[in-house]
Write a protein that holds these residues in place. Structure first.
Motif, PDB file in Angstrom:
ATOM      1  N   CYS A  75      34.515  31.164   3.886  1.00  0.00           N
ATOM      2  CA  CYS A  75      35.415  30.120   4.388  1.00  0.00           C
ATOM      3  C   CYS A  75      36.477  30.747   5.283  1.00  0.00           C
ATOM      4  O   CYS A  75      37.097  31.748   4.923  1.00  0.00           O
ATOM      5  N   SER A  76      36.711  30.128   6.434  1.00  0.00           N
ATOM      6  CA  SER A  76      37.712  30.652   7.361  1.00  0.00           C
ATOM      7  C   SER A  76      39.134  30.389   6.865  1.00  0.00           C
ATOM      8  O   SER A  76      40.078  30.969   7.370  1.00  0.00           O
ATOM      9  N   GLY A  77      39.278  29.539   5.858  1.00  0.00           N
ATOM     10  CA  GLY A  77      40.603  29.231   5.319  1.00  0.00           C
ATOM     11  C   GLY A  77      40.970  30.072   4.117  1.00  0.00           C
ATOM     12  O   GLY A  77      41.874  30.899   4.162  1.00  0.00           O
ATOM     13  N   CYS A  78      40.222  29.883   3.024  1.00  0.00           N
ATOM     14  CA  CYS A  78      40.596  30.527   1.757  1.00  0.00           C
ATOM     15  C   CYS A  78      39.752  31.745   1.415  1.00  0.00           C
ATOM     16  O   CYS A  78      39.970  32.385   0.392  1.00  0.00           O
ATOM     17  N   ARG A  79      38.752  32.082   2.232  1.00  0.00           N
ATOM     18  CA  ARG A  79      37.895  33.254   2.074  1.00  0.00           C
ATOM     19  C   ARG A  79      36.916  33.146   0.907  1.00  0.00           C
ATOM     20  O   ARG A  79      36.317  34.125   0.502  1.00  0.00           O
ATOM     21  N   ASN A  80      36.724  31.947   0.345  1.00  0.00           N
ATOM     22  CA  ASN A  80      35.710  31.753  -0.691  1.00  0.00           C
ATOM     23  C   ASN A  80      34.331  31.782  -0.057  1.00  0.00           C
ATOM     24  O   ASN A  80      34.166  31.450   1.122  1.00  0.00           O
ATOM     25  N   LEU A  81      33.337  32.147  -0.838  1.00  0.00           N
ATOM     26  CA  LEU A  81      31.962  32.151  -0.363  1.00  0.00           C
ATOM     27  C   LEU A  81      31.433  30.727  -0.426  1.00  0.00           C
ATOM     28  O   LEU A  81      31.514  30.064  -1.457  1.00  0.00           O
ATOM     29  N   LEU A  82      30.926  30.219   0.698  1.00  0.00           N
ATOM     30  CA  LEU A  82      30.421  28.848   0.785  1.00  0.00           C
ATOM     31  C   LEU A  82      28.909  28.868   0.939  1.00  0.00           C
ATOM     32  O   LEU A  82      28.371  29.650   1.719  1.00  0.00           O
ATOM     33  N   LEU A  83      28.230  28.004   0.207  1.00  0.00           N
ATOM     34  CA  LEU A  83      26.798  27.798   0.377  1.00  0.00           C
ATOM     35  C   LEU A  83      26.617  26.521   1.176  1.00  0.00           C
ATOM     36  O   LEU A  83      27.339  25.547   0.965  1.00  0.00           O
ATOM     37  N   TYR A  84      25.652  26.516   2.086  1.00  0.00           N
ATOM     38  CA  TYR A  84      25.424  25.334   2.905  1.00  0.00           C
ATOM     39  C   TYR A  84      23.936  25.217   3.212  1.00  0.00           C
ATOM     40  O   TYR A  84      23.217  26.215   3.192  1.00  0.00           O
ATOM     41  N   PRO A  85      23.464  24.004   3.482  1.00  0.00           N
ATOM     42  CA  PRO A  85      22.049  23.831   3.796  1.00  0.00           C
ATOM     43  C   PRO A  85      21.714  24.418   5.168  1.00  0.00           C
ATOM     44  O   PRO A  85      22.503  24.294   6.108  1.00  0.00           O
ATOM     45  N   VAL A  86      20.574  25.046   5.243  1.00  0.00           N
ATOM     46  CA  VAL A  86      20.125  25.624   6.511  1.00  0.00           C
ATOM     47  C   VAL A  86      20.032  24.509   7.544  1.00  0.00           C
ATOM     48  O   VAL A  86      19.533  23.425   7.252  1.00  0.00           O
TER      49      VAL A  86
ATOM     50  N   THR B 160       0.851  -1.183   0.000  1.00  0.00           N
ATOM     51  CA  THR B 160       0.000   0.000   0.000  1.00  0.00           C
ATOM     52  C   THR B 160       0.886   1.231   0.000  1.00  0.00           C
ATOM     53  O   THR B 160       1.799   1.337   0.829  1.00  0.00           O
ATOM     54  N   PRO B 161       0.659   2.135  -0.942  1.00  0.00           N
ATOM     55  CA  PRO B 161       1.528   3.320  -0.948  1.00  0.00           C
ATOM     56  C   PRO B 161       1.327   4.140   0.320  1.00  0.00           C
ATOM     57  O   PRO B 161       0.216   4.282   0.813  1.00  0.00           O
ATOM     58  N   SER B 162       2.448   4.622   0.836  1.00  0.00           N
ATOM     59  CA  SER B 162       2.374   5.455   2.035  1.00  0.00           C
ATOM     60  C   SER B 162       1.988   6.877   1.633  1.00  0.00           C
ATOM     61  O   SER B 162       1.938   7.209   0.458  1.00  0.00           O
ATOM     62  N   ALA B 163       1.738   7.686   2.622  1.00  0.00           N
ATOM     63  CA  ALA B 163       1.394   9.081   2.362  1.00  0.00           C
ATOM     64  C   ALA B 163       2.539   9.746   1.604  1.00  0.00           C
ATOM     65  O   ALA B 163       3.707   9.437   1.841  1.00  0.00           O
ATOM     66  N   PRO B 164       2.229  10.617   0.663  1.00  0.00           N
ATOM     67  CA  PRO B 164       3.311  11.260  -0.096  1.00  0.00           C
ATOM     68  C   PRO B 164       4.242  12.038   0.823  1.00  0.00           C
ATOM     69  O   PRO B 164       3.819  12.620   1.819  1.00  0.00           O
ATOM     70  N   TYR B 165       5.529  12.023   0.450  1.00  0.00           N
ATOM     71  CA  TYR B 165       6.546  12.723   1.239  1.00  0.00           C
ATOM     72  C   TYR B 165       6.390  14.226   1.062  1.00  0.00           C
ATOM     73  O   TYR B 165       6.335  14.723  -0.065  1.00  0.00           O
ATOM     74  N   THR B 166       6.292  14.928   2.158  1.00  0.00           N
ATOM     75  CA  THR B 166       6.232  16.384   2.128  1.00  0.00           C
ATOM     76  C   THR B 166       7.490  16.906   2.782  1.00  0.00           C
ATOM     77  O   THR B 166       7.684  16.746   3.987  1.00  0.00           O
ATOM     78  N   PRO B 167       8.383  17.499   1.984  1.00  0.00           N
ATOM     79  CA  PRO B 167       9.630  17.994   2.566  1.00  0.00           C
ATOM     80  C   PRO B 167       9.356  19.158   3.509  1.00  0.00           C
ATOM     81  O   PRO B 167       8.364  19.863   3.357  1.00  0.00           O
ATOM     82  N   PRO B 168      10.226  19.356   4.498  1.00  0.00           N
ATOM     83  CA  PRO B 168      10.061  20.505   5.387  1.00  0.00           C
ATOM     84  C   PRO B 168      10.093  21.800   4.579  1.00  0.00           C
ATOM     85  O   PRO B 168      10.660  21.843   3.483  1.00  0.00           O
ATOM     86  N   SER B 169       9.493  22.840   5.130  1.00  0.00           N
ATOM     87  CA  SER B 169       9.378  24.101   4.388  1.00  0.00           C
ATOM     88  C   SER B 169      10.735  24.704   4.049  1.00  0.00           C
ATOM     89  O   SER B 169      10.863  25.463   3.114  1.00  0.00           O
ATOM     90  N   ASN B 170      11.790  24.376   4.807  1.00  0.00           N
ATOM     91  CA  ASN B 170      13.107  24.935   4.516  1.00  0.00           C
ATOM     92  C   ASN B 170      13.980  23.957   3.724  1.00  0.00           C
ATOM     93  O   ASN B 170      15.173  24.168   3.591  1.00  0.00           O
ATOM     94  N   ALA B 171      13.376  22.851   3.215  1.00  0.00           N
ATOM     95  CA  ALA B 171      14.163  21.880   2.443  1.00  0.00           C
ATOM     96  C   ALA B 171      14.752  22.570   1.223  1.00  0.00           C
ATOM     97  O   ALA B 171      14.061  23.276   0.500  1.00  0.00           O
ATOM     98  N   GLY B 172      15.996  22.364   1.011  1.00  0.00           N
ATOM     99  CA  GLY B 172      16.665  22.990  -0.121  1.00  0.00           C
ATOM    100  C   GLY B 172      17.107  24.411   0.151  1.00  0.00           C
ATOM    101  O   GLY B 172      17.824  24.997  -0.651  1.00  0.00           O
ATOM    102  N   ALA B 173      16.674  24.972   1.268  1.00  0.00           N
ATOM    103  CA  ALA B 173      17.078  26.344   1.600  1.00  0.00           C
ATOM    104  C   ALA B 173      18.558  26.352   1.931  1.00  0.00           C
ATOM    105  O   ALA B 173      19.076  25.447   2.575  1.00  0.00           O
ATOM    106  N   GLN B 174      19.220  27.366   1.448  1.00  0.00           N
ATOM    107  CA  GLN B 174      20.651  27.477   1.685  1.00  0.00           C
ATOM    108  C   GLN B 174      20.983  28.828   2.280  1.00  0.00           C
ATOM    109  O   GLN B 174      20.252  29.783   2.123  1.00  0.00           O
ATOM    110  N   SER B 175      22.087  28.848   2.952  1.00  0.00           N
ATOM    111  CA  SER B 175      22.625  30.091   3.476  1.00  0.00           C
ATOM    112  C   SER B 175      24.066  30.171   3.011  1.00  0.00           C
ATOM    113  O   SER B 175      24.552  29.271   2.315  1.00  0.00           O
TER     114      SER B 175
END
Length: 146
Positions: free
Chosen positions: A29-40, A10-25
């Motif tokens: 970088c503390s080493g090379c000073r490049n801008l890093l994107l990371y998941p919230v 029996t198929p389970s209820a469809p997956y609903t990702p959290p509202s911040n899924a895929g959100a990035q901030s």
């Protein structure tokens, strides 16, 4: 004789990702000073360029950024700080809130410059030209000062 088929699950209820899924901030970088994107929600980020691990500020911490006046590296800092020391060239940069600064284009190279309200001039970090920003309050004052 027909082969019995296994019942379909029996198929389970469809997956609903959290509202911040895929959100990035982002952070620098503390080493090379490049801008890093990371998941919230991450607590630290490993840089793919230099492998330095940079701690993520606690949730709710407002960050701001400025360009270092010494080496032009993008610096990120906790909003409200009054100064920020560059980890590359060690220049101490004045960190002003948006309502304490003004902008003007360099009188020589047209680079957008930021300066503290009340300053009479600002020196361009690119071409070293000094642009006057102190404008006389009236034409009479301007005539007497010439």
């Amino acid at each position: 004789m027909p082969v019995p088929l296994a019942p379909y699950p029996t198929p389970s209820a469809p997956y609903t990702p959290p509202s911040n899924a895929g959100a990035q901030s982002q952070l620098v970088c503390s080493g090379c000073r490049n801008l890093l994107l990371y998941p919230v929600g991450a607590t630290s980020v490993c840089c793919a360029v230099c492998n330095a691990v940079t701690a993520v500020p606690p949730p709710g911490t407002e960050m701001a950024q400025l360009v270092c006046g010494g080496c032009h590296t993008l610096l990120m800092y906790i909003r409200g700080a009054t100064s920020v020391q560059c980890s590359c060239c060690h220049t101490v940069n004045l960190a002003l809130e948006a309502n304490q600064v003004a902008h003007v284009n360099c009188g020589n190279c047209r680079m957008l410059l930021m300066y503290q309200y009340g300053a009479r001039s600002v020196k361009c970090a690119v071409c070293n030209f000094v642009t006057s920003v102190g404008v006389p309050t009236s034409t009479t004052e301007q005539k007497f000062n010439n």
